[in-house]
Each structure stands twice: as structure tokens, then as C-alpha cells.
Design an enzyme around this catalytic site. Sequence first.
Site, PDB file in Angstrom:
ATOM      1  N   GLU A   1      -9.623  -1.421   5.414  1.00  0.00           N
ATOM      2  CA  GLU A   1     -10.298  -1.011   6.644  1.00  0.00           C
ATOM      3  C   GLU A   1     -11.571  -1.838   6.861  1.00  0.00           C
ATOM      4  O   GLU A   1     -12.034  -2.513   5.932  1.00  0.00           O
ATOM      5  CB  GLU A   1     -10.644   0.477   6.543  1.00  0.00           C
ATOM      6  CG  GLU A   1      -9.418   1.387   6.446  1.00  0.00           C
ATOM      7  CD  GLU A   1      -8.658   1.520   7.768  1.00  0.00           C
ATOM      8  OE1 GLU A   1      -8.683   0.586   8.583  1.00  0.00           O
ATOM      9  OE2 GLU A   1      -8.013   2.568   7.969  1.00  0.00           O
TER      10      GLU A   1
ATOM     11  N   ASP B   1       0.818  -1.216   0.000  1.00  0.00           N
ATOM     12  CA  ASP B   1       0.000   0.000   0.000  1.00  0.00           C
ATOM     13  C   ASP B   1       0.853   1.269   0.000  1.00  0.00           C
ATOM     14  O   ASP B   1       2.079   1.209   0.159  1.00  0.00           O
ATOM     15  CB  ASP B   1      -0.967   0.008   1.206  1.00  0.00           C
ATOM     16  CG  ASP B   1      -0.288  -0.371   2.524  1.00  0.00           C
ATOM     17  OD1 ASP B   1       0.962  -0.436   2.565  1.00  0.00           O
ATOM     18  OD2 ASP B   1      -0.993  -0.591   3.506  1.00  0.00           O
TER      19      ASP B   1
ATOM     20  N   HIS C   1      -7.132  -4.400  10.519  1.00  0.00           N
ATOM     21  CA  HIS C   1      -6.975  -4.325   9.061  1.00  0.00           C
ATOM     22  C   HIS C   1      -5.637  -4.904   8.603  1.00  0.00           C
ATOM     23  O   HIS C   1      -4.669  -4.925   9.363  1.00  0.00           O
ATOM     24  CB  HIS C   1      -7.170  -2.892   8.540  1.00  0.00           C
ATOM     25  CG  HIS C   1      -6.075  -1.928   8.882  1.00  0.00           C
ATOM     26  ND1 HIS C   1      -6.306  -0.728   9.502  1.00  0.00           N
ATOM     27  CD2 HIS C   1      -4.725  -1.968   8.664  1.00  0.00           C
ATOM     28  CE1 HIS C   1      -5.163  -0.086   9.643  1.00  0.00           C
ATOM     29  NE2 HIS C   1      -4.186  -0.808   9.150  1.00  0.00           N
TER      30      HIS C   1
HETATM   31  C1  GLP Z   1      -0.619   0.674   8.478  1.00  0.00           C
HETATM   32  C2  GLP Z   1      -0.211  -0.204   7.296  1.00  0.00           C
HETATM   33  C3  GLP Z   1      -0.368  -1.665   7.616  1.00  0.00           C
HETATM   34  C4  GLP Z   1       0.317  -1.986   8.945  1.00  0.00           C
HETATM   35  C5  GLP Z   1      -0.289  -1.131  10.042  1.00  0.00           C
HETATM   36  C6  GLP Z   1       0.312  -1.419  11.405  1.00  0.00           C
HETATM   37  O1  GLP Z   1      -1.992   0.745   8.595  1.00  0.00           O
HETATM   38  N1  GLP Z   1      -0.983   0.106   6.138  1.00  0.00           N
HETATM   39  O2  GLP Z   1       0.182  -2.453   6.573  1.00  0.00           O
HETATM   40  O3  GLP Z   1       0.167  -3.344   9.226  1.00  0.00           O
HETATM   41  O4  GLP Z   1      -0.056   0.221   9.708  1.00  0.00           O
HETATM   42  O5  GLP Z   1       1.515  -0.730  11.570  1.00  0.00           O
HETATM   43  P1  GLP Z   1       2.497  -0.990  12.792  1.00  0.00           P
HETATM   44  O6  GLP Z   1       3.247  -2.226  12.460  1.00  0.00           O
HETATM   45  O7  GLP Z   1       3.375   0.222  12.809  1.00  0.00           O
HETATM   46  O8  GLP Z   1       1.672  -1.123  14.009  1.00  0.00           O
END
Ligand code: GLP
Length: 260
Positions: free
Chosen positions: A143, A67, A138
Site C-alpha cells: 500500500e 500475497d 499498489h
Molecule cells: C489486490 C491484489 C493485487 C491486485 C489488485 C487489483 O489488491 N492484492 O495483487 O493487483 O487487487 O485487482 P484487480 O485486478 O481485480 O483490479
Amino acid sequence: MEVIIKQTYPEMSQVAAQLVVDVLNAKPNAVLGMATGSTPLGLYQELVRLHKNEGLDFSQVTTFNLDEYVGLPVDHPQSYHHFMRENFFKHVNIPPQNVYIPSGTTSNYHAFCQWFEKRIEDCGGIDLQILGIGSDGHIAFNEPTSSLSSRTRLKTLAKPTIDDNARFFERREDVPVYAITMGVGTILDARKLILLASGNAKATAVAQTVEGPITSMVTASAIQLHRDAKVIIDDEAATELRMRDYYEFIYQAQPGAPTT
Ligand code: GLP
């Protein structure tokens, strides 16, 4: 689904790195699906270490990222392009032309999304997709209420996601409202999935993913439908799992299990 619980974040990152190594040993020109966020950082650091110290070779690898934020140019410090370059790509030997990350600045998102899906297909599909998880359950930026058969497309971010990600921006208003993301269906097409989660803040989302109903309210729960999905977590992220003892028992018993 296999659930692997490790005591610490470095240990879970090592288990994940070993799975990537196994894929590359079996198929040096593997197609890897990459994730951003703080969770896979330990995995990337371990892969970089293996590349520098033990000759782990990425020269034939192709990557597709999950993404990107809409509106952030590739050199914006919070863009996922920048994140991937700084934390992984600039340290390993993946040919730049083999790196695909959704564009946050294309003039035609619809056409770009179709092209991105086609590129994945033309490269033979994703062999191993790495996933993190948002606190609302998600995966990528799918979402709650995203279709479980969705493909790469634009999404409007949910408030909890904007709140979570605000820590990386100067002001909450700076967090982009839209993202371009692989769909849940795109992710489920990968041959192998590994989902990583660390810390208390992810414990509820992990329990819903592994033990809850399959629901678009928790898009990560769709990985229950996948034939080869591993959830790799640390102790804190495992605290709400009801069947924790069983997962640990399976993991310990594995070396003795029949292989043929
Ligand atoms: C964002 C990304 C996800 C990721 C999430 C959690 O939403 N689009 O791919 O899994 O953040 O991030 P973190 O690992 O920093 O908690």
C-alpha cells in the site's frame, strides 16, 4: 520499461501469455511469480488453453504467489489460495509441492515471511513475476508509503483497497484488514516483470506508474527501477498516458530494430 498497449483485454492477455510461454520455452523449470485479482484471469485462461490444446508443459515449474489475506483459511471462497486453485492450478500440471502461496493462517507470521523469502532464494529466484495494480497504484498488497525495499511481511490494507475488494465479500466488514505480501524489494528481485492493467479505473494508476515520479505513494512506480519490466494494458487503461504515441511507435518499430 516497455509499454504495450492493446486494443482489448483478450489481446493484452494473449501478449502476456506469450511472454510466459517464451520464458517456459527458454527454461522449462522456470520459477513464476503469480498474481491474483480479476486482471490476470484472461492470462490464466489463455495459459490453460495452451496447456490443454497445445501441450504447454508446467511439470517442472515452481510458483510463488504475491500475497494472501490474513485470517482466511485456504478453502475460503475469497482466499487467494482458493482463487489460484480454481482459476489456474487445478487446470494445469504444476506439481502441488511446487506451489507456494503466503499463508493467511500461520501461527507465526514473522517466521513464515522469513521462510517464504528463503524458499524463493533457494529455488533460484523468480524468473518472471506477473503483477496487477490496485487503483491506488499498489502492487501485491504494498500500500502507499510501503518501503520500496520492503520484503515479505504483514501489511494493513488501505481504505481504497478495502473498498475495491468489498465487492467480493458479502459485507464490507468481512474484508480482512491485514494481508501478508511480498515486498516491493522482493518483487524487484525477479528477473522479469510484467504488469497488467485493464479498464478506465486503472488509467490514473498506470500513468503514475509509468510516467510519474518513483514514489512509495505509488508502489508500482518502483518498477521504473527494474531492467526488464513490461507494462501490458488495454486501450482504456492507457487513456492518461502522455507519451502514448511514443510507446505505440516503439512497439510498431520493434520488428525492424537491430537485434545484434
Ligand atoms: C489486490 C491484489 C493485487 C491486485 C489488485 C487489483 O489488491 N492484492 O495483487 O493487483 O487487487 O485487482 P484487480 O485486478 O481485480 O483490479
